[in-house]
Design an enzyme around this catalytic site. Sequence first.
Site, short mmCIF file in Angstrom:
data_model
loop_
_atom_site.label_atom_id
_atom_site.label_comp_id
_atom_site.label_asym_id
_atom_site.label_seq_id
_atom_site.Cartn_x
_atom_site.Cartn_y
_atom_site.Cartn_z
N GLU A 136 0.78 -1.26 -0.11
CA GLU A 136 0.06 0.00 0.05
C GLU A 136 0.70 1.20 -0.05
O GLU A 136 0.50 2.31 -0.61
CB GLU A 136 -0.89 -0.02 1.22
CG GLU A 136 -2.11 -0.90 0.93
CD GLU A 136 -2.90 -0.63 -0.07
OE1 GLU A 136 -3.00 0.57 -0.44
OE2 GLU A 136 -3.93 -1.55 -0.58
N TYR A 177 -6.13 6.16 5.20
CA TYR A 177 -6.41 5.41 3.90
C TYR A 177 -5.60 4.11 4.10
O TYR A 177 -6.21 2.83 4.20
CB TYR A 177 -5.79 5.98 2.66
CG TYR A 177 -5.72 4.94 1.70
CD1 TYR A 177 -6.73 4.28 1.17
CD2 TYR A 177 -4.28 4.39 1.38
CE1 TYR A 177 -6.75 3.06 0.28
CE2 TYR A 177 -4.26 3.48 0.25
CZ TYR A 177 -5.42 2.75 -0.01
OH TYR A 177 -5.25 1.72 -1.05
N ASP A 210 -9.12 5.79 -1.29
CA ASP A 210 -7.86 6.46 -1.86
C ASP A 210 -8.12 7.45 -3.17
O ASP A 210 -9.30 7.76 -3.10
CB ASP A 210 -6.96 5.44 -2.39
CG ASP A 210 -7.40 4.51 -3.33
OD1 ASP A 210 -8.67 4.49 -3.68
OD2 ASP A 210 -6.49 3.79 -4.35
#
Length: 359
Positions: A47, A130, A148
């Site tokens: 991520e 996020y 996102d």
Amino acid sequence: MKNIDHLPYIEEHGKALAGALLTWYQQNKRDLPWRKNHDPYRIWISEVMLQQTQVDTVIDYFNRFMVTFPTIEALAGADEEQVLKAWEGLGYYSRAKRLKQAAQVMMLDYDGAFPTTYAETLKLPGIGPYTAGAVMSIAYNLPVPAVDGNVLRVFSRVFNDDRDIGDMKTRKAFEHMAKALLPEDSRHFNQALMELGATICTPKNPRCEACPIHALCRAKASLRQKDLPVKKKRQKNIPLEMEVALVRHDHHTLIVKRSSEGLLADLWGFPIVKRDEALQDGMSIHDELEEFLGVKVKPTGEIKKAKHVFSHRTWHMTLYAFDIDHKVRPHFPQVEWIDLTKESDFPLPTAFKKLIVHM
Ligand code: SF4
């Protein structure tokens, strides 16, 4: 359509929307290395790498990173320079530093494991709403949204919402909507939304004909897909003329460690300075170099130009070559001489790699 409440629409169509997305995701998801299991460490690293970087580029970085730092413990115990080296070319190097800091916190406070709640995850260095939402939902299927840039775009279109997606208030409102939409299977739903944004509901030319939720998309119904999302320009990107030095001696080139503050902090690069308009071309870096090294250097001419765009700055770089009588080593540790034809241990950002010439 401004500041409207989308919750009635979600109440009426949310189940159908989530169901269509989940089915589509199961049939169309890309086979990516961090999707092989639900290990929060792997999901977290992927991520962070995926922020600002394309999936195709991230795959190799991710695989190499996992070999070098297979566990939280390995990352926490690594030298910062080694972590930056593994990050070399990905940009936004503060992300790499924070990864190591967060791993150290996990070693101290969580016995080397990833936290298991959203609130604890959010407290780790470098982790915002996020990333915390993505890791907690994908790893543990916790009912938290992960909004996102892809999700902001998809929501703007599905709900035909023209609020500015760069505005924090819009992000908060969209997180609220994402929460209202979340089905039990948050793990796959969050990934499905992001996947739709990455592969179908793309910034330019969304492929609405292939979209599993086109029948529920309000922007499509009013032919506004291409007008959305709205993103107002904030900070301008400032162009800077930079002079860079390629100082060579005996097949080796001088690199310096950059300061701990500002752009490309703590990374290595060629000596560089902003051009002083009052000086002749090449003299800004010449004078800076002699002052820095404390010896005379011999300019041998301009050899290359390159441009590098950062988020708020663009460097227009001109590289000048200099000869020097011996390999100076001032009495501080921030100087090294490297052979540019070989792989070095020093993390050299892409901006400087663009200037490498083999002479
Ligand atoms: S129908 Fe088109 S605009 Fe709407 S969500 Fe699907 S791809 Fe995006």
